[in-house]
Motif scaffolding. Structure first.
Motif: not given
Length: 134
Positions: A24-25, A27-30, A33
């Motif tokens: 999850i982290i 797949s939507d990496f910022q 994060s």
């Protein structure tokens, strides 16, 4: 022994959940994060170490390759055990039938040989402790 399996199962469940969260982290990496990602990666490493410790406790257990084939085919691995038992029972019946047939053959052979060679068969029966053909 069951305690070892329970321990392994618990570690595997934690590892799988950690991998799910890691996915999850990622797949939507910022960039913000990154700390959470690093933490999850460290948890993954420690989880693999825990699983390795469990593996060392279970090193004496051998799993037939056919069980893995069942799993790969999406079948229940308990079916493997059931089918093995069914094959063993069928084979047992075949062997029992052969033993019964050979026992009857031996009895008939001794009976017929006793008619043709009475003296020799009397000696044979004395040596083998057989008083009469069965």
């Amino acid at each position: 022994m069951a305690e070892k399996f329970d321990n392994l199962e618990e570690h595997l469940e934690k590892f799988i959940e950690n991998i799910r969260q890691l996915g999850i982290i990622v797949s939507d990496f910022q960039p913000s994060s990154q700390a959470g990602l690093n933490q999850k990666l460290n948890f993954m490493i420690s989880g693999l170490q825990d699983i390795e410790k469990c593996r060392q406790q279970l090193h004496e257990i051998n799993v037939p390759l056919e069980v893995f084939e069942y799993i790969d085919q999406g079948r229940n691995p308990q079916l493997y055990t059931k089918e093995c038992l069914e094959r063993a029972l069928a084979r047992n019946e075949q062997v029992k039938g052969k033993i019964d047939t050979m026992t009857k053959f031996k009895s008939l052979l001794i009976s017929e040989l006793s008619k043709v060679f009475p003296e020799e068969m009397a000696k044979y029966k004395a040596i083998h402790g057989e008083d009469a053909p069965s």
